[in-house]
Design a protein around this motif. Structure first.
Motif, mmCIF file in Angstrom:
data_model
loop_
_atom_site.group_PDB
_atom_site.id
_atom_site.type_symbol
_atom_site.label_atom_id
_atom_site.label_comp_id
_atom_site.label_asym_id
_atom_site.label_seq_id
_atom_site.Cartn_x
_atom_site.Cartn_y
_atom_site.Cartn_z
ATOM 1 N N VAL A 22 0.887 -1.379 0.000
ATOM 2 C CA VAL A 22 0.262 -0.071 -0.163
ATOM 3 C C VAL A 22 0.720 1.037 0.037
ATOM 4 N N THR A 25 2.281 2.356 -3.424
ATOM 5 C CA THR A 25 1.259 2.793 -4.356
ATOM 6 C C THR A 25 0.860 4.006 -4.028
ATOM 7 N N ALA A 26 1.353 4.549 -2.833
ATOM 8 C CA ALA A 26 0.991 6.014 -2.628
ATOM 9 C C ALA A 26 1.064 7.056 -3.685
ATOM 10 N N GLY A 29 -1.406 6.913 -6.002
ATOM 11 C CA GLY A 29 -2.624 7.378 -5.589
ATOM 12 C C GLY A 29 -2.609 8.926 -5.806
ATOM 13 N N GLY A 64 -1.320 -4.716 -3.010
ATOM 14 C CA GLY A 64 -1.876 -3.308 -2.933
ATOM 15 C C GLY A 64 -2.187 -2.592 -4.178
ATOM 16 N N ILE A 66 -4.809 1.152 -5.731
ATOM 17 C CA ILE A 66 -5.610 2.399 -5.350
ATOM 18 C C ILE A 66 -6.826 2.414 -6.154
ATOM 19 N N PRO A 80 -7.067 3.441 -0.778
ATOM 20 C CA PRO A 80 -5.793 2.444 -0.775
ATOM 21 C C PRO A 80 -6.574 1.017 -0.336
#
Length: 210
Positions: A22, A25-26, A29, A64, A66, A80
């Motif tokens: 997660v 992938t911030a 996002g 993970g 978004i 997320p």
């Protein structure tokens, strides 16, 4: 190799291993919220709850991602999620509920769907569940933890257009059994989704599966 998770465990503890994915992938996002990337589809402003006595899945992968979407007042947002995917899954006594709040003159309205409770389970192929929160007892067989998302070949391939870091953290298993399932999700997609004994009801007030 067999791995078990026991007890009614909150998703944040159940999937500690998903935190790196997660986090990876911030940045995606942020770009998504700014309109720089396109997701497979935009999710609604309402998450939904699902329960099941048992989920028996083959070809499992988890990574993970978004989910882009909207709030109920139309503003863009992003969530997320941990995507749990199965090449095939059989689900016993499934309940799915979603609540629409603040309808003028009515208040909240609840939609509840039940299936797979008549001796024939719900069956799905190429199933993807975008999960925000999960409680379950889980057993994984032939599990690999720490593979790159793009190489998690035991489960279905990453969906085209899905906002995922292909080099981020993932796990996979030959099969998985989850019992006492309680989850909150933003999206579910499947190649086929056969609901035996389907029953749907609509009522006022807040009436959820759990």
């Amino acid at each position: 190799m067999e791995s078990q998770v026991r007890g009614g465990t909150r998703w944040k503890r159940f999937a500690v291993v998903m935190v790196p994915s997660v986090a990876a992938t911030a940045a995606i996002g942020v770009a998504l919220a700014q309109g720089a990337l396109a997701a497979s589809f935009s999710v609604s402003g309402q998450s939904f709850k699902v329960t099941a006595d048992k989920l028996e899945g083959k070809g499992f992968a988890q990574y993970g991602a978004i989910d882009s979407g909207y709030t109920l007042d139309g503003k863009k947002t992003a969530h997320p999620v941990a995507v749990s995917s199965f090449k095939s899954a059989d689900i016993t006594k499934m309940c799915q509920s979603v609540v629409t709040p603040n309808i003028p003159l009515i208040g909240s309205v609840s939609l509840v769907l039940r299936a797979g409770g008549n001796g024939t389970p719900v069956h799905a192929d190429n199933l993807y569940i975008d999960v925000e929160d999960l409680e379950a007892d889980a057993t994984f067989r032939g599990i690999d933890i720490g593979v790159a998302a793009k190489d998690a070949a035991k489960g279905p391939k990453i969906k085209q257009g899905e906002t995922v870091n292909p080099y981020g953290f993932a796990q996979q298993a030959n099969s998985a059994t989850l019992t006492g399932v309680k989850q909150t999700a933003w999206a579910t997609t499947a190649g086929t989704f056969k609901l035996s004994g389907l029953k749907m009801s609509l009522s006022t007030g807040v009436k959820e599966c759990y």
